[in-house]
Design an enzyme around this catalytic site. Structure first.
Site, PDB file in Angstrom:
ATOM      1  N   ASP A  38       0.860  -1.189   0.000  1.00  0.00           N
ATOM      2  CA  ASP A  38       0.000   0.000   0.000  1.00  0.00           C
ATOM      3  C   ASP A  38       0.892   1.234   0.000  1.00  0.00           C
ATOM      4  O   ASP A  38       1.271   1.755   1.046  1.00  0.00           O
ATOM      5  CB  ASP A  38      -0.924  -0.018   1.226  1.00  0.00           C
ATOM      6  CG  ASP A  38      -2.026   1.031   1.128  1.00  0.00           C
ATOM      7  OD1 ASP A  38      -2.002   1.836   0.170  1.00  0.00           O
ATOM      8  OD2 ASP A  38      -2.915   1.044   2.000  1.00  0.00           O
ATOM      9  N   ALA A  39       1.277   1.661  -1.206  1.00  0.00           N
ATOM     10  CA  ALA A  39       2.164   2.814  -1.341  1.00  0.00           C
ATOM     11  C   ALA A  39       1.471   3.951  -2.103  1.00  0.00           C
ATOM     12  O   ALA A  39       2.013   5.051  -2.188  1.00  0.00           O
ATOM     13  CB  ALA A  39       3.452   2.414  -2.053  1.00  0.00           C
ATOM     14  N   LYS A  40       0.308   3.670  -2.676  1.00  0.00           N
ATOM     15  CA  LYS A  40      -0.512   4.688  -3.372  1.00  0.00           C
ATOM     16  C   LYS A  40       0.331   5.532  -4.315  1.00  0.00           C
ATOM     17  O   LYS A  40       0.300   6.768  -4.271  1.00  0.00           O
ATOM     18  CB  LYS A  40      -1.243   5.565  -2.365  1.00  0.00           C
ATOM     19  CG  LYS A  40      -2.207   4.778  -1.478  1.00  0.00           C
ATOM     20  CD  LYS A  40      -3.018   5.671  -0.586  1.00  0.00           C
ATOM     21  CE  LYS A  40      -3.905   4.889   0.356  1.00  0.00           C
ATOM     22  NZ  LYS A  40      -3.181   4.097   1.366  1.00  0.00           N
ATOM     23  N   ARG A  41       1.070   4.882  -5.189  1.00  0.00           N
ATOM     24  CA  ARG A  41       1.939   5.610  -6.100  1.00  0.00           C
ATOM     25  C   ARG A  41       1.148   6.168  -7.280  1.00  0.00           C
ATOM     26  O   ARG A  41       0.175   5.562  -7.743  1.00  0.00           O
ATOM     27  CB  ARG A  41       3.050   4.694  -6.619  1.00  0.00           C
ATOM     28  CG  ARG A  41       4.025   4.238  -5.542  1.00  0.00           C
ATOM     29  CD  ARG A  41       4.614   5.397  -4.789  1.00  0.00           C
ATOM     30  NE  ARG A  41       5.740   5.018  -3.963  1.00  0.00           N
ATOM     31  CZ  ARG A  41       5.890   5.324  -2.671  1.00  0.00           C
ATOM     32  NH1 ARG A  41       4.952   6.002  -2.047  1.00  0.00           N
ATOM     33  NH2 ARG A  41       6.979   4.980  -2.025  1.00  0.00           N
TER      34      ARG A  41
END
Ligand SMILES: O=c1ccn([C@@H]2O[C@H](COP(=O)(O)O)[C@@H](O)[C@H]2O)c(=O)[nH]1
Length: 286
Positions: free
Chosen positions: A95-98
């Site tokens: 979960d890095a929401k890049r």
């Protein structure tokens, strides 16, 4: 190449139920577990969670920010989580929401979606708010390596509505446009493979009430997995899962972090908390 992520996730949910355990080593949780707020505490925390639930849940979702706050040593622990997922057969959703312009997105795709990268789990959360098309390098890398994406669509936080519910001149909401793009990619994939679910999922909070309906989003039509954070600490439970997802419920992977992690550091207690959360989600989504 590994089988496509959508098919692998469907198999994992059939085997273990529709729960993803979030690994969010907040400073307060480290303290409650008697661990220091440094990379050694982080490593002990992450290893304990993986020993408790690895091989027993469909997926885990390490929250990159809470690893990044410990610098390079923290990122090394995130790499350990990715490796532990692989070793235990548990899918890892980073979960890095890049999200960035295409040329930079290509670098994120190399980091999180390419075979051989130590940060490449099974799927990555991505932000479409620089335009869905900017995600193309990630879409391509995921397709080429059998990985998946979860695209932010209707997030669990109340502030998300001001952007996601906005409508264009023809009345289509931002969230509906994102869902439509994911649907096109999944139609292409499932037409070729015959799989039930494609590999381009959406993030849809379990807390959003009637927002999918209000924003004109047909979740069932997406034919991709729906990652549903907001279960537990943010207040959503079985009733909310059933109400938000309705006919799309078979595609839902409910996600709970603090709601499960609060049971630690005892491994057995963590395992039982995950089992309880999974049973509740399964009953709601049946
Ligand atoms: O819409 C979203 C997207 C991502 N998240 C992430 O999920 C977890 C939730 O943690 P809890 O402790 O279960 O509340 C966290 O990592 C968020 O960044 C989200 O909550 N909502």
């Amino acid at each position: 190449m590994a089988a496509a992520f959508g098919a692998r996730l469907a198999e994992a949910m059939d085997a273990h139920g529709p729960l993803c355990v979030g690994i969010d080593p907040h400073p307060g949780l480290l303290a409650a577990w008697g661990l220091p707020d440094d990379a050694s505490g982080l490593a002990a925390f992450a290893r304990t969670v993986m020993e408790a639930v690895g091989g027993r849940v469909a997926a885990v979702k390490p929250q990159s920010a809470l690893f990044e706050r410990h610098g390079s040593a923290g990122v090394a622990v995130l790499e350990e989580v990715v490796a532990a997922g692989r070793a235990t057969g548990t899918l890892v959703i980073v979960d890095a929401k890049r999200g960035d312009i295409g040329s930079t997105m290509a670098a994120y795709a190399d980091a999180y979606l390419r075979d051989g990268s130590p940060l490449a789990g099974d799927a990555l959360t991505v932000s479409p708010f620089l335009g869905f098309g900017s995600l193309e390098p990630a879409v391509e890398a995921a397709r080429a390596t059998g990985r998946g994406l979860f695209v932010l669509a209707l997030t669990s936080n109340p502030e998300g509505a001001s952007v996601q519910h906005a409508r264009d001149a023809s009345g289509v909401s931002v969230a509906a446009a994102i869902a439509g793009q994911a649907r096109l990619l999944n139609e292409r994939e499932t037409a070729a493979s015959g799989a039930e679910l494609g590999s381009v999922g959406l993030v849809v909070g379990a807390t959003i009430g009637s927002a999918a309906h209000d924003a004109g989003v047909d979740l069932a039509a997406v034919r991709g997995p729906l990652l549903a954070p907001g279960v537990g600490a943010q207040g959503a439970g079985a009733a909310e899962l059933a109400a938000v997802f309705g006919p799309a419920r078979r595609a839902v992977l409910a996600s709970s972090s603090r709601g499960v992690l609060a049971a630690g550091p005892d491994r057995e207690a963590l395992r039982r908390a995950a089992e309880r959360a999974c049973a509740e989600a399964a009953a709601a989504l049946r």
